[in-house]
Design an enzyme around this catalytic site. Structure first.
Site, short mmCIF file in Angstrom:
data_model
loop_
_atom_site.label_atom_id
_atom_site.label_comp_id
_atom_site.label_asym_id
_atom_site.label_seq_id
_atom_site.Cartn_x
_atom_site.Cartn_y
_atom_site.Cartn_z
N GLU A 1 39.12 42.58 36.39
CA GLU A 1 38.59 42.10 37.78
C GLU A 1 37.48 43.18 38.24
OE1 GLU A 1 42.03 41.57 40.21
OE2 GLU A 1 42.99 40.09 38.99
N ARG B 1 49.56 39.58 38.32
CA ARG B 1 48.63 40.30 37.76
C ARG B 1 48.18 39.88 36.51
NH1 ARG B 1 48.58 41.87 42.29
NH2 ARG B 1 48.75 44.08 42.97
N HIS C 1 41.09 37.08 43.18
CA HIS C 1 42.12 37.90 43.73
C HIS C 1 42.32 37.62 45.27
CE1 HIS C 1 44.68 41.65 42.42
NE2 HIS C 1 45.44 40.66 43.42
#
Ligand code: NAP
Length: 327
Positions: free
Chosen positions: A267, A238, A286
């Site tokens: 993000e 993360r 991601h």
């Protein structure tokens, strides 16, 4: 009577049918847009179950759902949820471990290879028509095979990464985790290290741990300084596990060589992020688990977890077992 499920992620037709056989389903397609959020807020008071991903479900939203019994997250990471709050309210939270492990490790290895061999930078260079003679040392990358792979967080994904590095590329494996893993040490000849020692010894440092209060900001300026100027850093965990400003400074100043990043502090990654101007960065959006097969398997797993919980049974992938223990 069927229970009410609010879905904040689209499912395949097959899984939608499966869910609708057992529950009344409301689909909110884009809960992050103002319209979608308003619809979500309207649907929450009736909801017994929630299913989705990538949305911060905090007390401000969940207080609107007094009948809520279970949340099925289509992810293995559960940093979008306040576990203490859910447990206090007796809401069962499930996730989707295992089904995404191999795919996420593939992504980690793809980033590691692409970064070491400068695949994206040099492919762009070829596409721009700049390949006019044989490349020289200015375009050379670093070897992967035989180099030391350091894995921070030796869980399911860390182990799948170790398997690729050890058996596929002959890489000595070092790892750091909460606890020692004798089976990992035996299978891969892996060596346990303190975090500082791993950062100093490994050629590749790969993060595969969860975002928690303990891991937030774990890797900052001091940790990058422990790595060497040839170190390649890969993050598939993360974004907030890393101090992104410190990472940018380390990449700009040659403190580390390069970074392969699938996750970011914010993000989607803002278009003006300095990371996007660095040729020694490979950034992906991601996509750790983002293949057709794996995303479908994750959604299936979440549907089964939710239906099991709403039927009054313990879901297979229960994240907060304390709720179950209180029943
Ligand atoms: P896992 O099996 O629970 O493994 C996590 C490992 O991290 C555990 O081995 C744990 O150690 C270790 N760990 C936790 N806190 C630590 C700390 N403070 N210091 C050192 N080690 C620590 O989880 P997983 O299935 O491998 O997934 C790991 C994470 O990857 C997820 O939480 C998620 O955030 C991320 N992920 C990202 C993507 C993506 O799309 N990029 C996809 C899937 C997952 P112990 O075993 O010793 O407790």
């Amino acid at each position: 009577m069927k229970k009410n499920v609010v879905l904040y992620k689209k499912l395949s037709a097959e899984l939608m049918t499966r869910l609708q056989q057992q529950a009344e389903v409301v689909l909110i397609e884009d809960p992050k847009k103002p319209d979608g959020l308003a619809r979500l807020r309207d649907a929450l008071p009736q909801a017994h179950g929630l299913l989705g991903a990538s949305l911060k479900l905090d007390a401000g939203l969940l207080d609107l759902a007094p009948q809520l019994e279970a949340i099925a997250s289509v992810s293995v990471g559960v940093d979008n949820y306040d576990l203490d709050y859910l447990t206090k309210r007796g809401i069962l939270l499930s996730n989707t471990p295992d089904v995404l492990t191999e795919t996420t490790a593939d992504t980690g290895f793809a980033l590691l290879m692409a970064t070491a061999r400068r695949v994206v930078e040099l492919a762009d260079w070829v596409r721009a028509g700049q390949w006019q003679k044989s490349v020289g040392s200015a375009h050379f990358g670093s070897d992967v095979h035989g180099k030391t792979l350091g894995i921070v967080g030796m869980g399911r994904i860390g182990e799948a990464l170790a398997q690729r590095g050890h058996f596929g590329f002959g890489m000595p494996i070092l790892y750091h985790s909460h606890s020692r893993k004798p089976q990992v040490e035996e299978r891969f000849g892996a060596g346990y290290r303190s975090l500082d020692a791993l950062l100093e010894e490994a050629d590749f440092v790969c993060l595969t741990l969860p975002l928690t209060a303990e891991t937030e900001g774990l890797i900052g300026a001091e940790q990058f300084a422990r790595m060497g100027p040839q170190t390649i850093f890969v993050n598939i965990s993360r974004g907030k596990v890393v101090d992104e400003q410190a990472l940018i400074a380390a990449l700009q100043n040659g403190v580390i060589r390069a970074a392969g990043l699938d996750v970011f502090e914010k993000e989607p990654l803002p278009a003006d992020s300095p990371l996007l101007r660095l040729s020694n960065v490979v950034a992906t959006p991601h996509i750790g688990s983002a293949t057709h097969e794996t995303r479908e398997a994750m959604a299936r797993c979440a549907v089964e977890n939710l239906l099991t919980a709403l039927a009054g049974q313990r879901p297979a992938d229960l994240v907060n077992p304390a709720v179950w223990a209180k029943r």
